[in-house]
Motif scaffolding. Sequence first.
Motif, PDB file in Angstrom:
ATOM      1  N   LYS A  21      30.214  59.271 -54.671  1.00 48.76           N
ATOM      2  CA  LYS A  21      29.213  59.976 -53.855  1.00 48.76           C
ATOM      3  C   LYS A  21      29.573  59.747 -52.330  1.00 48.76           C
ATOM      4  O   LYS A  21      28.875  59.103 -51.605  1.00 48.76           O
ATOM      5  N   LEU A  22      30.636  60.033 -51.853  1.00 47.81           N
ATOM      6  CA  LEU A  22      31.297  59.859 -50.476  1.00 47.81           C
ATOM      7  C   LEU A  22      30.355  60.905 -49.668  1.00 47.81           C
ATOM      8  O   LEU A  22      30.690  62.072 -49.946  1.00 47.81           O
ATOM      9  N   PRO A  23      29.769  60.430 -48.508  1.00 51.33           N
ATOM     10  CA  PRO A  23      28.981  61.599 -47.743  1.00 51.33           C
ATOM     11  C   PRO A  23      29.954  62.254 -47.037  1.00 51.33           C
ATOM     12  O   PRO A  23      30.957  61.845 -46.221  1.00 51.33           O
ATOM     13  N   HIS A  24      29.623  63.546 -47.023  1.00 50.16           N
ATOM     14  CA  HIS A  24      30.484  64.586 -46.202  1.00 50.16           C
ATOM     15  C   HIS A  24      32.107  64.635 -46.702  1.00 50.16           C
ATOM     16  O   HIS A  24      32.693  64.762 -45.609  1.00 50.16           O
ATOM     17  N   VAL A  25      32.217  64.219 -47.428  1.00 51.91           N
ATOM     18  CA  VAL A  25      33.779  64.080 -48.124  1.00 51.91           C
ATOM     19  C   VAL A  25      33.881  65.434 -49.033  1.00 51.91           C
ATOM     20  O   VAL A  25      33.363  65.370 -50.057  1.00 51.91           O
ATOM     21  N   SER A 136      41.689  66.654 -40.650  1.00 55.08           N
ATOM     22  CA  SER A 136      40.982  67.624 -40.646  1.00 55.08           C
ATOM     23  C   SER A 136      39.606  67.398 -41.637  1.00 55.08           C
ATOM     24  O   SER A 136      38.557  67.523 -41.167  1.00 55.08           O
ATOM     25  N   MET A 137      39.943  66.401 -42.512  1.00 55.48           N
ATOM     26  CA  MET A 137      38.757  66.027 -43.316  1.00 55.48           C
ATOM     27  C   MET A 137      37.961  65.244 -42.874  1.00 55.48           C
ATOM     28  O   MET A 137      36.728  65.077 -42.868  1.00 55.48           O
ATOM     29  N   MET A 138      38.514  64.249 -41.859  1.00 56.14           N
ATOM     30  CA  MET A 138      37.807  63.373 -41.112  1.00 56.14           C
ATOM     31  C   MET A 138      36.945  64.011 -40.266  1.00 56.14           C
ATOM     32  O   MET A 138      35.747  63.528 -39.865  1.00 56.14           O
ATOM     33  N   ALA A 139      37.551  64.990 -39.534  1.00 52.91           N
ATOM     34  CA  ALA A 139      36.673  65.566 -38.477  1.00 52.91           C
ATOM     35  C   ALA A 139      35.583  66.415 -39.356  1.00 52.91           C
ATOM     36  O   ALA A 139      34.477  66.320 -38.792  1.00 52.91           O
ATOM     37  N   ALA A 140      35.868  66.927 -40.195  1.00 53.09           N
ATOM     38  CA  ALA A 140      34.902  67.840 -41.048  1.00 53.09           C
ATOM     39  C   ALA A 140      33.638  66.889 -41.623  1.00 53.09           C
ATOM     40  O   ALA A 140      32.418  66.959 -41.595  1.00 53.09           O
ATOM     41  N   ALA A 141      34.001  65.830 -41.916  1.00 57.48           N
ATOM     42  CA  ALA A 141      33.040  64.845 -42.439  1.00 57.48           C
ATOM     43  C   ALA A 141      32.103  63.979 -41.579  1.00 57.48           C
ATOM     44  O   ALA A 141      31.017  63.684 -41.408  1.00 57.48           O
ATOM     45  N   GLY A 142      32.880  64.041 -40.046  1.00 61.29           N
ATOM     46  CA  GLY A 142      32.083  63.605 -38.801  1.00 61.29           C
ATOM     47  C   GLY A 142      31.003  64.581 -38.591  1.00 61.29           C
ATOM     48  O   GLY A 142      30.151  64.319 -37.682  1.00 61.29           O
TER      49      GLY A 142
END
Length: 144
Positions: A21-25, A136-142
């Motif tokens: 359950k990693l948030p926003h990943v 990109s994934m980190m930017a989207a998760a942020g």
Amino acid sequence: MAKKPESIFDMDVTKLMAEFKLPHVDVEAMVAAQRRNIETLSAANRLALEGMQAVAKRNMEIMQQTIADLTEAMKAMASAEAPQAKAAKQAELFKAAYEKAVQNLRELQDMVQKVSGETLDLLNKRVAEALDEVKSMMAAAGKG
């Protein structure tokens, strides 16, 4: 009772990561990126293997030609009569054999370098893509 996977390759990675359950990943994007990594490694291994097989085949051809050349050289040496003629023929044959050996070594070296370069280029491209994907994934998760 849930069936225990026999190996890591039997696991459903998407399901496993969802349990964290990693948030926003975007788990699907992570799995797809890993799949591309594995595909690239597989392609790089295949490229290296095919290249090394070509090098081994060429090396065998060179060895066969060297044996044939050596046989001819021995015949030529046996036909020379005077010791001076034999010595001159021996020097001539040695020089030709040495030049051919250097040429063959350069050819094999070039083949190995080409294969290594192509394989490394393939891996470097995927590493750059993977780093961009992570960014990109980190930017989207942020943003989430």
